[in-house]
Design a protein around this motif. Structure first.
Motif, short mmCIF file in Angstrom:
data_model
loop_
_atom_site.label_atom_id
_atom_site.label_comp_id
_atom_site.label_asym_id
_atom_site.label_seq_id
_atom_site.Cartn_x
_atom_site.Cartn_y
_atom_site.Cartn_z
N VAL A 16 44.49 -12.81 1.19
CA VAL A 16 46.30 -13.07 1.67
C VAL A 16 47.40 -13.43 0.78
CG1 VAL A 16 47.93 -13.22 3.01
CG2 VAL A 16 45.22 -13.49 4.66
N THR A 17 48.08 -12.29 0.50
CA THR A 17 48.39 -12.84 -0.55
C THR A 17 50.48 -12.36 -0.35
OG1 THR A 17 49.25 -9.94 -0.98
CG2 THR A 17 47.12 -11.99 -2.67
N ARG A 18 51.33 -13.05 -0.97
CA ARG A 18 52.53 -13.35 -0.64
C ARG A 18 52.87 -11.94 -1.49
NH1 ARG A 18 56.05 -18.05 0.32
NH2 ARG A 18 54.22 -19.00 -0.61
N GLU A 19 54.21 -11.19 -0.82
CA GLU A 19 54.88 -10.38 -2.17
C GLU A 19 56.48 -10.28 -1.25
OE1 GLU A 19 53.32 -6.68 -1.04
OE2 GLU A 19 50.80 -7.20 -2.35
N LYS A 20 56.75 -10.01 -2.09
CA LYS A 20 58.65 -9.91 -1.85
C LYS A 20 58.50 -8.76 -2.39
CE LYS A 20 61.22 -13.27 -3.40
NZ LYS A 20 61.51 -13.98 -3.93
N ASN A 21 59.51 -7.88 -1.05
CA ASN A 21 60.10 -6.33 -1.29
C ASN A 21 62.03 -5.95 -2.09
OD1 ASN A 21 61.78 -6.69 0.49
ND2 ASN A 21 61.30 -5.64 2.37
N ARG A 22 61.98 -4.86 -2.07
CA ARG A 22 63.03 -4.57 -3.20
C ARG A 22 64.31 -5.66 -2.21
NH1 ARG A 22 66.08 -0.52 -1.30
NH2 ARG A 22 64.97 0.87 0.59
N HIS A 23 64.47 -6.05 -0.99
CA HIS A 23 64.97 -6.53 -0.14
C HIS A 23 65.48 -8.23 -0.53
CE1 HIS A 23 66.39 -2.43 0.85
NE2 HIS A 23 65.30 -2.53 2.07
N GLY A 24 64.12 -8.68 -1.22
CA GLY A 24 63.72 -10.10 -1.10
C GLY A 24 63.33 -11.01 -0.03
N LYS A 32 40.63 -7.01 1.57
CA LYS A 32 39.55 -7.67 0.92
C LYS A 32 38.68 -6.26 0.53
CE LYS A 32 35.60 -9.92 2.95
NZ LYS A 32 34.50 -9.78 3.61
N LYS A 33 37.98 -5.65 -0.70
CA LYS A 33 37.48 -5.09 -0.76
C LYS A 33 36.25 -4.21 0.09
CE LYS A 33 34.76 -3.07 -4.37
NZ LYS A 33 33.60 -3.61 -5.97
N GLY A 34 36.55 -2.91 0.81
CA GLY A 34 35.93 -2.48 1.77
C GLY A 34 36.60 -3.03 3.05
N LEU A 35 36.90 -3.36 3.24
CA LEU A 35 38.44 -3.28 4.34
C LEU A 35 39.90 -2.80 4.52
CD1 LEU A 35 37.33 -7.06 5.91
CD2 LEU A 35 36.34 -4.74 6.36
N PRO A 36 40.09 -2.68 5.55
CA PRO A 36 41.28 -1.89 5.91
C PRO A 36 42.18 -3.08 5.29
CG PRO A 36 40.19 -1.14 7.39
CD PRO A 36 39.68 -2.27 6.87
N SER A 37 43.53 -2.51 4.22
CA SER A 37 44.70 -3.60 4.32
C SER A 37 45.81 -3.77 4.63
CB SER A 37 45.26 -3.52 2.90
OG SER A 37 45.84 -2.30 2.58
N GLY A 38 46.52 -4.37 5.11
CA GLY A 38 47.79 -4.45 5.77
C GLY A 38 48.64 -5.89 6.01
N PRO A 59 37.55 -5.44 11.60
CA PRO A 59 38.50 -4.53 12.53
C PRO A 59 37.76 -3.50 13.54
CG PRO A 59 36.98 -3.87 9.71
CD PRO A 59 37.21 -5.53 10.32
N SER A 60 35.92 -3.73 13.14
CA SER A 60 35.28 -2.65 14.43
C SER A 60 35.36 -3.62 15.75
CB SER A 60 34.65 -2.97 13.91
OG SER A 60 33.32 -4.24 13.57
N ALA A 61 36.00 -5.09 16.48
CA ALA A 61 36.04 -5.68 17.56
C ALA A 61 36.44 -4.52 18.25
CB ALA A 61 36.61 -7.48 16.81
N GLU A 62 36.69 -4.90 19.68
CA GLU A 62 36.66 -4.33 20.05
C GLU A 62 37.28 -5.13 20.95
OE1 GLU A 62 35.28 -3.46 25.56
OE2 GLU A 62 34.05 -3.86 23.37
N LYS A 63 38.97 -3.73 20.58
CA LYS A 63 40.35 -4.08 21.69
C LYS A 63 40.14 -4.45 22.52
CE LYS A 63 42.45 -2.28 17.48
NZ LYS A 63 43.93 -1.50 17.66
N PRO A 64 41.08 -5.62 23.43
CA PRO A 64 41.49 -5.94 24.79
C PRO A 64 42.25 -4.25 25.60
CG PRO A 64 42.66 -6.82 23.50
CD PRO A 64 41.99 -6.38 22.70
N LYS A 65 41.45 -4.10 26.71
CA LYS A 65 40.81 -3.04 27.67
C LYS A 65 43.18 -3.56 28.28
CE LYS A 65 37.07 -0.78 27.95
NZ LYS A 65 36.03 -0.12 28.53
#
Length: 390
Positions: A16-24, A32-38, A59-65
């Motif tokens: 996990v990393t901290r980032e600051k956008n153009r609005h501050g 993480k390599k091999g996994l979707p980022s977001g 990411p492959s864990a079953e989501k609650p219905k």
């Protein structure tokens, strides 16, 4: 050789990393390599943040219905289930959604006299039915912190019922809006309240005398007083969030992003905390070292107030005390709204009414007294005085 992590990210979970956008605005990203980022949607340090973190790792864990409603067609149960799915229809933030849902669920469950209302047919509810329900809700029951009902609860219920039946009208579930046709509730003089008690300077000092620096109770009070934020934002504040001498806050109730500077008094309380009583991710932790929920944090702080001899006090009263202080200093509305996150002058006036009234009344009497004294002096100066030569 692995590249060392940026110092601003050293307290964050792995990947996990901290980032600051153009609005501050600060955002947290999972990579993480091999996994979707977001990017994380939840606030750092909350249970929702941890849930999102585990979801990124798996990411492959079953989501609650999503549960399907099994209510009878045309019933109140069916209409409420449709109205609350998706729950975002109830409000812009999770806190607002849960509050509105609680109001509607209480309406659905009924009371000892009416019984469960969910099985009733929607088309059988008219404005007279709503008037009777609101009349029952208007009666306050219980004592202390265990009270239910009252005029404000009845007004809130009517407001949400108007919205609910408006949805039913548009969805073709009913032909009229019985809540909109019901009688509007008016607050009698004897029912008017000022809400949570605003702490006085003497009460703040009494609490400080009882809970010394270096205690969790003292730090909690200073956090409320010097950040001017709600319980749902204060309980999850931590050292790792501090950037450039400020605490970034995304208000859970409104979604508004704020930067709250650290006052010297608050910084003193943070520094005074022994390491075993706090955490980099959360200033206030339980004796087990785990973070509180907002509900348990509020109950714990209430106990701290009672221990200091302040029986009718809570954290929200400190939020009001901060605005009272600013109003007494003659602070303009814009700086007060920048700190508290209030958007409308009318809402801010609810918190500052007493202080504004005292200050403006003082100005009025001072101006009136000065005018009378000057008038008398001018009358004396204009009088003709006889002398020995006349």
């Amino acid at each position: 050789m692995a590249r060392p992590r940026d110092r601003s990210n050293r307290f964050l979970p792995e990947f996990v990393t901290r980032e600051k956008n153009r609005h501050g605005n600060v955002r947290y990203r999972f990579r993480k390599k091999g996994l979707p980022s977001g990017y994380f949607k939840a606030t750092l340090g909350t249970e929702d943040f941890r849930t999102e973190y585990h979801a990124f790792l798996n990411p492959s864990a079953e989501k609650p219905k999503i549960a399907r409603s099994t209510a009878a067609p045309g019933s109140l149960d069916e209409a409420l289930d449709r109205y609350m799915n998706p729950i975002t229809r109830l409000g812009p933030s999770e806190i607002t959604q849960q509050k509105v849902k609680a109001v509607l669920e209480d309406f659905r469950n009924g009371d000892e006299t009416s019984g469960y209302r969910g099985t009733r047919m929607l088309r059988g509810i008219n404005f007279e039915s709503v008037d009777k329900i609101l009349a029952k809700k208007r009666v306050k029951t219980g004592v202390g912190n265990k009270t239910k009902g009252g005029i404000n609860a009845a007004i809130k219920l009517r407001k949400e019922l108007v919205r609910f039946f408006d949805f039913c009208l548009k969805a073709g579930l009913c032909e009229v809006n019985p809540a909109a046709q019901s009688e509007k509730l008016k607050v009698a003089i004897g029912e008017r309240t000022k809400g949570f008690h605003t702490w006085t300077e003497a009460e703040i000092q009494q609490y400080r005398d009882h809970h010394k620096l270096g205690t969790r109770e003292r730090l909690a009070m200073e956090l409320y007083l010097w950040t001017d934020q709600r319980r749902c934002d204060v309980f999850k504040m931590g050292k790792a969030q501090i950037v450039g001498g400020r605490i970034p806050v995304v208000q859970a109730k409104t979604g508004k992003a704020l930067w709250v500077p650290l006052a010297p008094q608050l910084l003193e309380a943070i520094v005074a905390m022994p390491p075993h009583l706090t955490s980099p991710f959360c200033f206030i932790v339980s004796r087990k070292g785990t973070a509180y929920t907002k509900e348990s944090f509020g109950n714990w702080f209430k106990d701290a107030c009672v221990a200091a001899g302040l029986m009718h006090h809570n954290g929200h009263g400190l939020r009001k005390a901060t605005l009272r202080r600013l109003a007494e200093l003659g602070t303009a509305n814009k700086p007060m709204k920048a700190l508290s996150g209030q958007e409308r002058d009318e809402t801010l006036a609810i918190y500052t009414a007493d202080a504004d009234q005292k200050r403006l009344a003082d100005q009025a009497i001072t101006a009136l007294a000065r005018w009378e004294m000057q008038a008398k002096q001018e009358d004396r100066d204009g009088e003709y005085r006889f002398t020995a030569n006349d």
